[in-house]
Scaffold this motif. Structure first.
Motif, PDB file in Angstrom:
ATOM      1  N   SER A   1      84.498  18.981  56.178  1.00 26.18           N
ATOM      2  CA  SER A   1      84.813  18.152  56.599  1.00 26.18           C
ATOM      3  C   SER A   1      84.184  18.162  58.139  1.00 26.18           C
ATOM      4  O   SER A   1      84.238  19.214  58.833  1.00 26.18           O
ATOM      5  CB  SER A   1      86.314  18.338  57.180  1.00 26.18           C
ATOM      6  OG  SER A   1      86.775  17.882  58.182  1.00 26.18           O
ATOM      7  N   ASN A   2      83.243  16.605  58.697  1.00 27.49           N
ATOM      8  CA  ASN A   2      82.838  17.028  59.761  1.00 27.49           C
ATOM      9  C   ASN A   2      83.159  17.559  60.977  1.00 27.49           C
ATOM     10  O   ASN A   2      84.571  16.794  60.967  1.00 27.49           O
ATOM     11  CB  ASN A   2      81.949  16.005  59.923  1.00 27.49           C
ATOM     12  CG  ASN A   2      81.058  15.102  58.972  1.00 27.49           C
ATOM     13  OD1 ASN A   2      80.227  16.556  58.278  1.00 27.49           O
ATOM     14  ND2 ASN A   2      80.402  14.016  58.720  1.00 27.49           N
ATOM     15  N   TRP A   3      82.745  18.300  62.225  1.00 25.50           N
ATOM     16  CA  TRP A   3      83.461  18.172  62.930  1.00 25.50           C
ATOM     17  C   TRP A   3      83.434  17.202  63.929  1.00 25.50           C
ATOM     18  O   TRP A   3      83.910  16.627  65.005  1.00 25.50           O
ATOM     19  CB  TRP A   3      82.280  19.197  63.227  1.00 25.50           C
ATOM     20  CG  TRP A   3      82.382  20.412  62.631  1.00 25.50           C
ATOM     21  CD1 TRP A   3      83.365  21.004  61.925  1.00 25.50           C
ATOM     22  CD2 TRP A   3      81.756  22.095  63.353  1.00 25.50           C
ATOM     23  NE1 TRP A   3      83.169  22.297  62.488  1.00 25.50           N
ATOM     24  CE2 TRP A   3      81.860  22.476  62.698  1.00 25.50           C
ATOM     25  CE3 TRP A   3      80.426  21.727  63.984  1.00 25.50           C
ATOM     26  CZ2 TRP A   3      81.064  23.330  62.185  1.00 25.50           C
ATOM     27  CZ3 TRP A   3      79.825  23.152  64.185  1.00 25.50           C
ATOM     28  CH2 TRP A   3      80.199  24.047  63.161  1.00 25.50           C
ATOM     29  N   ASP A   4      82.225  16.429  63.962  1.00 20.31           N
ATOM     30  CA  ASP A   4      82.915  14.973  64.933  1.00 20.31           C
ATOM     31  C   ASP A   4      82.405  15.191  65.922  1.00 20.31           C
ATOM     32  O   ASP A   4      82.845  14.656  67.237  1.00 20.31           O
ATOM     33  CB  ASP A   4      83.715  13.889  64.697  1.00 20.31           C
ATOM     34  CG  ASP A   4      83.989  13.430  63.147  1.00 20.31           C
ATOM     35  OD1 ASP A   4      82.313  12.988  62.983  1.00 20.31           O
ATOM     36  OD2 ASP A   4      85.189  13.450  62.839  1.00 20.31           O
ATOM     37  N   LYS A   5      81.422  15.825  66.487  1.00 19.69           N
ATOM     38  CA  LYS A   5      80.493  16.729  67.491  1.00 19.69           C
ATOM     39  C   LYS A   5      78.772  16.547  67.484  1.00 19.69           C
ATOM     40  O   LYS A   5      79.118  16.844  65.981  1.00 19.69           O
ATOM     41  CB  LYS A   5      81.381  17.997  68.251  1.00 19.69           C
ATOM     42  CG  LYS A   5      82.335  18.778  67.985  1.00 19.69           C
ATOM     43  CD  LYS A   5      83.079  18.228  69.360  1.00 19.69           C
ATOM     44  CE  LYS A   5      84.342  18.612  69.238  1.00 19.69           C
ATOM     45  NZ  LYS A   5      85.127  17.613  70.215  1.00 19.69           N
ATOM     46  N   ALA A   6      78.786  16.585  68.628  1.00 22.19           N
ATOM     47  CA  ALA A   6      76.903  15.907  68.333  1.00 22.19           C
ATOM     48  C   ALA A   6      76.721  16.825  70.017  1.00 22.19           C
ATOM     49  O   ALA A   6      77.082  16.324  70.948  1.00 22.19           O
ATOM     50  CB  ALA A   6      76.466  15.231  68.947  1.00 22.19           C
ATOM     51  N   TRP A   7      75.050  17.676  69.549  1.00 20.06           N
ATOM     52  CA  TRP A   7      75.260  18.304  71.308  1.00 20.06           C
ATOM     53  C   TRP A   7      73.369  18.245  70.639  1.00 20.06           C
ATOM     54  O   TRP A   7      72.480  18.035  69.222  1.00 20.06           O
ATOM     55  CB  TRP A   7      75.135  20.579  70.638  1.00 20.06           C
ATOM     56  CG  TRP A   7      76.683  20.029  70.750  1.00 20.06           C
ATOM     57  CD1 TRP A   7      77.467  20.600  72.332  1.00 20.06           C
ATOM     58  CD2 TRP A   7      77.751  20.759  69.838  1.00 20.06           C
ATOM     59  NE1 TRP A   7      79.335  20.875  71.364  1.00 20.06           N
ATOM     60  CE2 TRP A   7      78.720  20.932  69.933  1.00 20.06           C
ATOM     61  CE3 TRP A   7      76.992  20.780  68.453  1.00 20.06           C
ATOM     62  CZ2 TRP A   7      80.046  21.729  69.117  1.00 20.06           C
ATOM     63  CZ3 TRP A   7      77.798  21.108  67.163  1.00 20.06           C
ATOM     64  CH2 TRP A   7      79.249  21.755  67.352  1.00 20.06           C
ATOM     65  N   PHE A   8      72.975  18.291  72.083  1.00 14.45           N
ATOM     66  CA  PHE A   8      71.783  18.287  72.162  1.00 14.45           C
ATOM     67  C   PHE A   8      71.027  16.926  71.503  1.00 14.45           C
ATOM     68  O   PHE A   8      69.525  16.792  70.583  1.00 14.45           O
ATOM     69  CB  PHE A   8      71.061  19.764  71.103  1.00 14.45           C
ATOM     70  CG  PHE A   8      71.241  21.027  72.027  1.00 14.45           C
ATOM     71  CD1 PHE A   8      71.359  21.225  73.078  1.00 14.45           C
ATOM     72  CD2 PHE A   8      72.106  21.858  70.933  1.00 14.45           C
ATOM     73  CE1 PHE A   8      71.449  22.699  73.907  1.00 14.45           C
ATOM     74  CE2 PHE A   8      72.454  22.702  71.425  1.00 14.45           C
ATOM     75  CZ  PHE A   8      72.317  22.885  73.274  1.00 14.45           C
ATOM     76  N   VAL A   9      71.704  16.229  71.705  1.00 11.90           N
ATOM     77  CA  VAL A   9      71.698  15.261  71.268  1.00 11.90           C
ATOM     78  C   VAL A   9      69.775  14.583  71.873  1.00 11.90           C
ATOM     79  O   VAL A   9      69.483  13.986  72.798  1.00 11.90           O
ATOM     80  CB  VAL A   9      72.513  13.419  71.536  1.00 11.90           C
ATOM     81  CG1 VAL A   9      71.614  12.639  71.444  1.00 11.90           C
ATOM     82  CG2 VAL A   9      73.909  14.032  70.857  1.00 11.90           C
TER      83      VAL A   9
END
Length: 186
Positions: A53-61
């Motif tokens: 299940s993906n977190w649907d969060k993104a960091w350091f894009v």
């Protein structure tokens, strides 16, 4: 029927049931992918099925890449080939796992990626195979891996995984695996 064939049939059945369920393809889905793995260690092998299940969060894009992650729930079967250090004597056990995994990937979630995770696992029996012993049912399972997600939603990966209780009870020699993974994303 052999242990490995039973596990492979179970993995195939779980994957087919999940893929057939249209509810997994909805936008508010809980499960994003299903997978099967085959792993080999010293005088031991494992087959595993799981869901993510993906977190649907993104960091350091930056520059089309990101750090993201997912939850991984799995069940696996282990087959030791030298139970209590007796060659040819088998030890079969089950493993339930739950792991948060960080993944460095493209922002479109396709192509190459690298990942790592540390999770918890519960073994059905105390592991005693070859010269390796684990004195607790509870184990930490950490891994690092690389993989590729194709445009058709299929994924292939290779991982190195280590199981250990973190040294809180001896003996704790640890168990290492080389894993091959195939996944399908909804």
């Amino acid at each position: 029927m052999s242990f490995k064939k039973n596990i492979l049939k179970s993995i195939a059945a779980v994957a087919a049931l999940m893929a057939a369920n249209a509810g997994f393809a909805a936008d508010d889905k809980l499960i994003d992918s299903v997978y099967g793995e085959y792993a080999k260690g010293v005088k031991v092998q494992m087959v595993r099925a799981g869901v993510t299940s993906n977190w649907d969060k993104a960091w350091f894009v930056s520059n089309g890449t990101q750090l993201s992650g997912y939850w991984d729930a799995s069940i696996g079967g282990w087959d030791g080939k030298s139970y209590r250090n007796v060659p040819g004597q088998h030890q079969k056990l089950w493993d339930l796992g739950f792991t948060p995994v960080f993944r460095f990937e493209n922002t479109n979630k396709l192509g190459f990626y690298a990942e790592g995770g540390i999770g918890v696992h519960m073994l059905s029996k105390l592991y005693d195979n070859d010269d390796n012993r684990l004195s607790t049912h509870f184990q930490f399972g950490d891994h690092i891996g690389v993989g590729y997600i194709f445009n058709n939603k299929w994924e292939v990966a290779a991982k190195i995984q280590h199981f250990s209780n973190g040294g809180y009870k001896k003996p704790n020699s640890g168990v290492n695996y080389m894993n091959v993974k195939v996944a399908y994303h909804f």
